[in-house]
Design a protein around this motif. Structure first.
Motif, PDB file in Angstrom:
ATOM      1  N   ALA A   1       1.037  -1.366   0.131  1.00 21.17           N
ATOM      2  CA  ALA A   1      -0.236   0.049  -0.160  1.00 21.17           C
ATOM      3  C   ALA A   1       0.977   1.218   0.193  1.00 21.17           C
ATOM      4  CB  ALA A   1      -0.783  -0.148   1.164  1.00 21.17           C
ATOM      5  N   TYR A   2       0.235   2.412  -0.203  1.00 25.85           N
ATOM      6  CA  TYR A   2       0.954   3.899  -0.353  1.00 25.85           C
ATOM      7  C   TYR A   2       0.068   4.559   0.513  1.00 25.85           C
ATOM      8  CZ  TYR A   2       3.285   7.869  -1.769  1.00 25.85           C
ATOM      9  OH  TYR A   2       4.155   9.191  -2.047  1.00 25.85           O
ATOM     10  N   LEU A   3       0.849   5.280   1.370  1.00 27.39           N
ATOM     11  CA  LEU A   3       0.177   6.485   2.192  1.00 27.39           C
ATOM     12  C   LEU A   3       1.053   7.642   2.027  1.00 27.39           C
ATOM     13  CD1 LEU A   3      -0.830   4.699   5.422  1.00 27.39           C
ATOM     14  CD2 LEU A   3      -2.212   5.287   3.634  1.00 27.39           C
ATOM     15  N   GLY A   4       0.777   8.970   1.633  1.00 28.56           N
ATOM     16  CA  GLY A   4       1.516  10.131   1.760  1.00 28.56           C
ATOM     17  C   GLY A   4       0.592  11.308   2.208  1.00 28.56           C
ATOM     18  N   ALA A   5       1.080  12.421   2.162  1.00 23.50           N
ATOM     19  CA  ALA A   5       0.606  13.675   2.916  1.00 23.50           C
ATOM     20  C   ALA A   5      -0.352  14.291   1.754  1.00 23.50           C
ATOM     21  CB  ALA A   5       1.946  14.641   3.188  1.00 23.50           C
ATOM     22  N   GLU A   6      -1.406  14.865   2.230  1.00 22.72           N
ATOM     23  CA  GLU A   6      -1.953  15.606   1.285  1.00 22.72           C
ATOM     24  C   GLU A   6      -1.414  16.724   0.584  1.00 22.72           C
ATOM     25  OE1 GLU A   6      -5.251  17.560   3.208  1.00 22.72           O
ATOM     26  OE2 GLU A   6      -4.035  18.697   4.639  1.00 22.72           O
ATOM     27  N   GLY A   7      -1.918  17.308  -0.490  1.00 25.33           N
ATOM     28  CA  GLY A   7      -1.167  18.435  -1.270  1.00 25.33           C
ATOM     29  C   GLY A   7      -0.965  18.216  -2.450  1.00 25.33           C
ATOM     30  N   GLU A   8      -0.908  19.111  -3.393  1.00 25.73           N
ATOM     31  CA  GLU A   8      -0.388  19.128  -4.894  1.00 25.73           C
ATOM     32  C   GLU A   8       0.978  19.420  -5.307  1.00 25.73           C
ATOM     33  OE1 GLU A   8      -2.642  17.409  -6.965  1.00 25.73           O
ATOM     34  OE2 GLU A   8      -3.640  17.174  -4.871  1.00 25.73           O
ATOM     35  N   GLU A   9       1.724  19.720  -4.234  1.00 28.68           N
ATOM     36  CA  GLU A   9       3.157  19.809  -4.616  1.00 28.68           C
ATOM     37  C   GLU A   9       3.554  18.567  -5.521  1.00 28.68           C
ATOM     38  OE1 GLU A   9       2.443  21.895  -0.598  1.00 28.68           O
ATOM     39  OE2 GLU A   9       1.772  19.970  -1.842  1.00 28.68           O
ATOM     40  N   TYR A  10       4.557  19.063  -6.387  1.00 26.33           N
ATOM     41  CA  TYR A  10       5.029  18.000  -7.425  1.00 26.33           C
ATOM     42  C   TYR A  10       5.765  16.901  -6.989  1.00 26.33           C
ATOM     43  CZ  TYR A  10       9.648  20.112  -7.087  1.00 26.33           C
ATOM     44  OH  TYR A  10      10.876  20.502  -6.642  1.00 26.33           O
TER      45      TYR A  10
ATOM     46  N   TYR B   1      -3.498   6.258  -0.482  1.00 23.88           N
ATOM     47  CA  TYR B   1      -4.153   7.340   0.326  1.00 23.88           C
ATOM     48  C   TYR B   1      -3.192   8.518   0.602  1.00 23.88           C
ATOM     49  CZ  TYR B   1      -7.083   9.989   3.519  1.00 23.88           C
ATOM     50  OH  TYR B   1      -7.756  10.891   4.423  1.00 23.88           O
ATOM     51  N   ARG B   2      -3.884   9.699   0.205  1.00 23.05           N
ATOM     52  CA  ARG B   2      -2.799  10.680   0.755  1.00 23.05           C
ATOM     53  C   ARG B   2      -3.797  11.793   1.607  1.00 23.05           C
ATOM     54  NH1 ARG B   2      -0.367  14.562  -2.727  1.00 23.05           N
ATOM     55  NH2 ARG B   2      -1.937  14.036  -4.290  1.00 23.05           N
ATOM     56  N   GLY B   3      -3.170  12.335   2.838  1.00 23.19           N
ATOM     57  CA  GLY B   3      -4.220  13.172   3.638  1.00 23.19           C
ATOM     58  C   GLY B   3      -3.364  13.899   4.721  1.00 23.19           C
TER      59      GLY B   3
ATOM     60  N   LYS C   1       5.109  15.381  -3.902  1.00 21.64           N
ATOM     61  CA  LYS C   1       4.357  14.363  -3.579  1.00 21.64           C
ATOM     62  C   LYS C   1       3.680  13.617  -4.674  1.00 21.64           C
ATOM     63  CE  LYS C   1       3.459  17.334   0.465  1.00 21.64           C
ATOM     64  NZ  LYS C   1       2.394  18.195   0.970  1.00 21.64           N
ATOM     65  N   ILE C   2       3.340  14.173  -5.658  1.00 21.15           N
ATOM     66  CA  ILE C   2       2.879  13.620  -6.774  1.00 21.15           C
ATOM     67  C   ILE C   2       3.844  12.797  -7.382  1.00 21.15           C
ATOM     68  CG2 ILE C   2       1.757  13.944  -9.000  1.00 21.15           C
ATOM     69  CD1 ILE C   2       0.613  16.413  -7.971  1.00 21.15           C
ATOM     70  N   GLU C   3       5.021  13.028  -7.622  1.00 25.93           N
ATOM     71  CA  GLU C   3       6.023  12.624  -8.233  1.00 25.93           C
ATOM     72  C   GLU C   3       6.392  11.140  -7.414  1.00 25.93           C
ATOM     73  OE1 GLU C   3       8.526  15.827 -10.625  1.00 25.93           O
ATOM     74  OE2 GLU C   3       9.451  14.859  -8.811  1.00 25.93           O
ATOM     75  N   ARG C   4       6.415  11.269  -5.987  1.00 24.85           N
ATOM     76  CA  ARG C   4       6.596  10.046  -5.247  1.00 24.85           C
ATOM     77  C   ARG C   4       5.800   8.938  -5.414  1.00 24.85           C
ATOM     78  NH1 ARG C   4       9.353  13.126   0.154  1.00 24.85           N
ATOM     79  NH2 ARG C   4      10.755  14.432  -1.150  1.00 24.85           N
TER      80      ARG C   4
END
Length: 344
Positions: free
Chosen positions: A197-206, A232-234, A208-211
């Motif tokens: 699974a993948y969990l990451g912080a919310e936000g549209e910074e590049y 999920y990102r939040g 975060k999206i690239e990871r």
């Protein structure tokens, strides 16, 4: 000091640039180049020899004389946002420590500053008007960063940790987030993990999206399917809830890849609260390699950002502009490295 240049009897003689040059086996001019950040005039090996000689001899450059000769403040500004000082922003502390060290190696100091909430650019206007610093380093940047745009228009040298819009000076250094994430997936698959699974912080910074893109590409390369519910990102609180849901579900993941060490630490804490052993019951990985990942038990396996290399390059970019004016240096991507902890 006597007229013959010798210290009075009983008084220690001040270590000079000549002493440093002799100890390092280089010329006086080479030592001067290192002190003033003219890195195109010396090699990495020479830099290390000169700085080692300075430390061994306890050499202290005359800052006042340097400032008068060069009309420089010998200070580099570093702008931070208030949220970067929050307790979970361990990467900020790691970055700042490395930046201070990189600047001190060439006898510069770092002036840390933030901004007024109602006027984000006001402090930059003041820096330019007063010439408080010779250059500014930015982080937590956006592609079209208003701070970088203002500095470019004002003529104050700057460098940025993070990519910038094509019409801005390409004075940036960054990591390859996509490439950095994929070796972590390779490592987990090699260990036999199939449900990841993948969990990451919310936000549209590049970044975060690239990871997330790097994670998805890594799974695809191994022919693994990624259920929508496994990504999920939040916020930290929402990530904590989702991690608990995943780990207590009917078919829990055997590994959770996270977009940062801070998120990884949250997942480790949730796993512990459920009585799971991180590293055997569930694997967890991070992305940063700073202090937060070292404080978890076990320590996080992660993609490490080479902060020391990045800060030295940022400082060097600033000083090249201070010495020679604006230039056409291209942006620079540096690779991450996988650091193995006990979490995976």
């Amino acid at each position: 000091m006597r007229g013959d240049g010798q210290a009075p009897k009983g008084e220690a003689r001040r270590i000079s640039i000549v002493d440093v040059a002799a100890a390092a086996g280089v010329s006086r001019q080479t030592v001067s180049n290192v002190l003033n950040g003219r890195d195109s005039y010396y090699s990495e090996t020479t830099f290390e020899r000169v700085t080692a000689a300075m430390q061994a001899l306890g050499y202290q450059p005359n800052r006042a004389a340097q400032t008068l000769r060069s009309r420089r403040t010998m200070q580099i500004g570093y702008h931070i946002f208030g949220e970067q000082l929050e307790s979970m922003q361990g990467f900020t502390l790691h970055f700042l420590q490395a930046l201070v060290k990189a600047a001190s190696e060439i006898d510069n100091q770092v002036l840390v500053f933030t901004h007024h909430r109602d006027d984000p650019l006001g402090v930059f206007k003041d820096l330019v008007a007063r010439r408080t610093v010779d250059a500014v380093i930015l982080s937590e940047s956006r592609i079209d960063d208003a701070r970088a745009r203002f500095l470019a228009e004002s003529g104050l040298p700057f460098a940025c940790f993070g990519r910038l819009a094509a019409d801005l000076p390409q004075q940036w250094v960054d990591v390859d987030n996509v490439a950095g994430m994929q070796p972590l997936v390779d490592l987990l698959v090699a260990e036999g993990h199939q449900r990841i699974a993948y969990l990451g912080a919310e936000g549209e910074e590049y970044w975060k999206i690239e990871r997330l893109e790097g994670f998805t590409a890594g799974l695809a390369r191994h022919g693994l399917r990624l259920p929508k519910a496994s990504v999920y990102r939040g916020t930290d609180a929402a990530i904590r809830r989702r991690a608990r849901q995943l780990l207590t579900g009917k078919n829990p993941p055997s590994a959770i890849v996270t977009g940062s060490d801070s998120v990884g630490a949250v997942v480790v804490n949730v796993a512990h609260s459920l009585g799971l052993k991180v590293g055997s019951d569930v694997a967890v990985t991070g992305f940063d390699g700073g202090a937060v990942g070292l404080l978890t038990e076990p320590t996080l396996t992660c993609a490490r950002i080479p902060v020391e290399r990045i800060t030295r390059e940022l400082v060097a970019r600033c000083l090249r502009q201070v010495e020679g004016g604006p230039n056409d240096d291209p942006g620079q991507l540096v690779p991450t490295e996988v650091v193995r902890g006990g979490s995976a």
